[in-house]
Design a protein around this motif. Structure first.
Motif, PDB file in Angstrom:
ATOM      1  N   ALA A   1       0.822  -1.208   0.000  1.00 26.33           N
ATOM      2  CA  ALA A   1       0.000   0.000   0.000  1.00 26.33           C
ATOM      3  C   ALA A   1       0.858   1.261   0.000  1.00 26.33           C
ATOM      4  O   ALA A   1       0.398   2.333  -0.384  1.00 26.33           O
ATOM      5  N   LEU A   2       2.128   1.140   0.410  1.00 27.67           N
ATOM      6  CA  LEU A   2       3.049   2.274   0.407  1.00 27.67           C
ATOM      7  C   LEU A   2       3.677   2.504  -0.960  1.00 27.67           C
ATOM      8  O   LEU A   2       4.468   3.433  -1.120  1.00 27.67           O
ATOM      9  N   ARG A   3       3.341   1.646  -1.944  1.00 28.32           N
ATOM     10  CA  ARG A   3       3.942   1.733  -3.294  1.00 28.32           C
ATOM     11  C   ARG A   3       5.466   1.813  -3.185  1.00 28.32           C
ATOM     12  O   ARG A   3       6.103   2.777  -3.610  1.00 28.32           O
ATOM     13  N   PRO A   4       6.092   0.802  -2.592  1.00 29.57           N
ATOM     14  CA  PRO A   4       7.519   0.912  -2.261  1.00 29.57           C
ATOM     15  C   PRO A   4       8.444   0.882  -3.469  1.00 29.57           C
ATOM     16  O   PRO A   4       8.147   0.262  -4.492  1.00 29.57           O
ATOM     17  N   LYS A   5       9.565   1.551  -3.309  1.00 31.87           N
ATOM     18  CA  LYS A   5      10.701   1.381  -4.216  1.00 31.87           C
ATOM     19  C   LYS A   5      11.545   0.197  -3.769  1.00 31.87           C
ATOM     20  O   LYS A   5      12.151  -0.496  -4.581  1.00 31.87           O
ATOM     21  N   VAL A   6      11.610   0.001  -2.452  1.00 28.33           N
ATOM     22  CA  VAL A   6      12.309  -1.141  -1.855  1.00 28.33           C
ATOM     23  C   VAL A   6      11.351  -1.807  -0.873  1.00 28.33           C
ATOM     24  O   VAL A   6      10.851  -1.164   0.053  1.00 28.33           O
ATOM     25  N   LEU A   7      11.098  -3.092  -1.081  1.00 26.97           N
ATOM     26  CA  LEU A   7      10.248  -3.886  -0.201  1.00 26.97           C
ATOM     27  C   LEU A   7      11.134  -4.890   0.534  1.00 26.97           C
ATOM     28  O   LEU A   7      11.766  -5.735  -0.091  1.00 26.97           O
ATOM     29  N   MET A   8      11.175  -4.807   1.859  1.00 26.61           N
ATOM     30  CA  MET A   8      12.024  -5.677   2.659  1.00 26.61           C
ATOM     31  C   MET A   8      11.148  -6.693   3.390  1.00 26.61           C
ATOM     32  O   MET A   8      10.253  -6.322   4.149  1.00 26.61           O
TER      33      MET A   8
END
Length: 252
Positions: free
Chosen positions: A150-157
């Motif tokens: 939902a945060l529209r990530p550039k990096v998903l950890m």
């Protein structure tokens, strides 16, 4: 997309992370592995801002973030899940996801259909009004991933996303991560103890041991690295006659 340069973390007189450096390429699935206590989760806490670094630098897409609070880093594109589930257990699945969407208010949100597609892909459509405690463990893990999206990530950890999953659920997770990277191009940093899973999923691996960087490279390089083998398995042979090098390569 993500650069960690000489990052250290001290807790009093204990050095939990000691001058670790690695880079994560754009749209790359990057594994962060190592024995228990290696400092992997601490590293994710430092990148996401839950902990402050004692030294070094962290950049997201060329912008320094190591001095910023966790909320600002999240809005800039660093999202994560947790080793121990951190869901809002008194809220519905729908509300858990909406909490992350609310944090993005005031930001330009691209691809409004992403969450709807992810809810279907991760098998949450039929349980949107349920609370997390009513869900199977694997489904709660999937909810955490969708909430991070939902945060529209550039990096998903992702911190041990396959923990507690059975073989079929792990296979489905692999397919979902492949779908996710195609649907919403982003870099993925993956902590996982299932070597077979992580060797298959990742293009590059960083290995930590006792807070230090041990090795970085492609899975084939890592699986034959003597220092990595020693850190995971020690030296010598097994009772079946296979060397521990052979066991790491076979299991991976």
């Amino acid at each position: 997309m993500l650069e960690v340069r000489n990052v250290s973390k001290n807790f009093g007189g204990v050095q939990a992370v000691q001058s670790v450096s690695f880079t994560v390429g754009d749209n790359e699935i990057h594994g962060l592995i190592g024995p228990n206590g290696a400092g992997k989760t601490t590293m994710l806490n430092l990148i996401s801002g839950l902990l402050s670094i004692s030294g070094g630098e962290i950049e997201l897409d060329g912008t320094p973030v190591h001095g910023l609070p966790a909320e600002q880093r999240a809005r800039m594109g660093i999202a994560r899940t947790f080793q121990n589930l951190r869901l809002f257990r008194n809220l519905s699945v729908r509300r858990n996801i909406e909490v992350a969407e609310i944090r993005m208010r005031g930001s330009k949100v691209a691809d409004p259909a992403l969450l709807s597609d992810a809810i279907d892909r991760f098998g949450l459509r039929g349980v949107m009004e349920h609370t997390p405690d009513s869900l199977p463990y694997g489904q709660m893990r999937r909810l955490e991933i969708v909430r991070a999206l939902a945060l529209r990530p550039k990096v998903l950890m992702l911190d041990e996303p396959a923990a507690g999953m059975n073989h079929a659920e792990t296979d489905q997770l692999f397919e979902n991560l492949t779908w996710l990277r195609a649907r919403h191009p982003c870099s993925i940093v993956l902590i996982e103890h299932d070597l077979k899973f992580i060797m298959s999923a990742c293009e590059k691996l960083t290995v930590m041991n006792m807070g230090r960087l041990l090795a970085t490279g492609e899975p084939a390089e890592i699986s034959s690295n003597e220092e990595v083998i020693k850190a995971y398995l020690g030296q010598g042979t097994h009772s079946n006659g296979r060397t521990k090098n052979e066991k790491l390569e076979t299991d991976a």
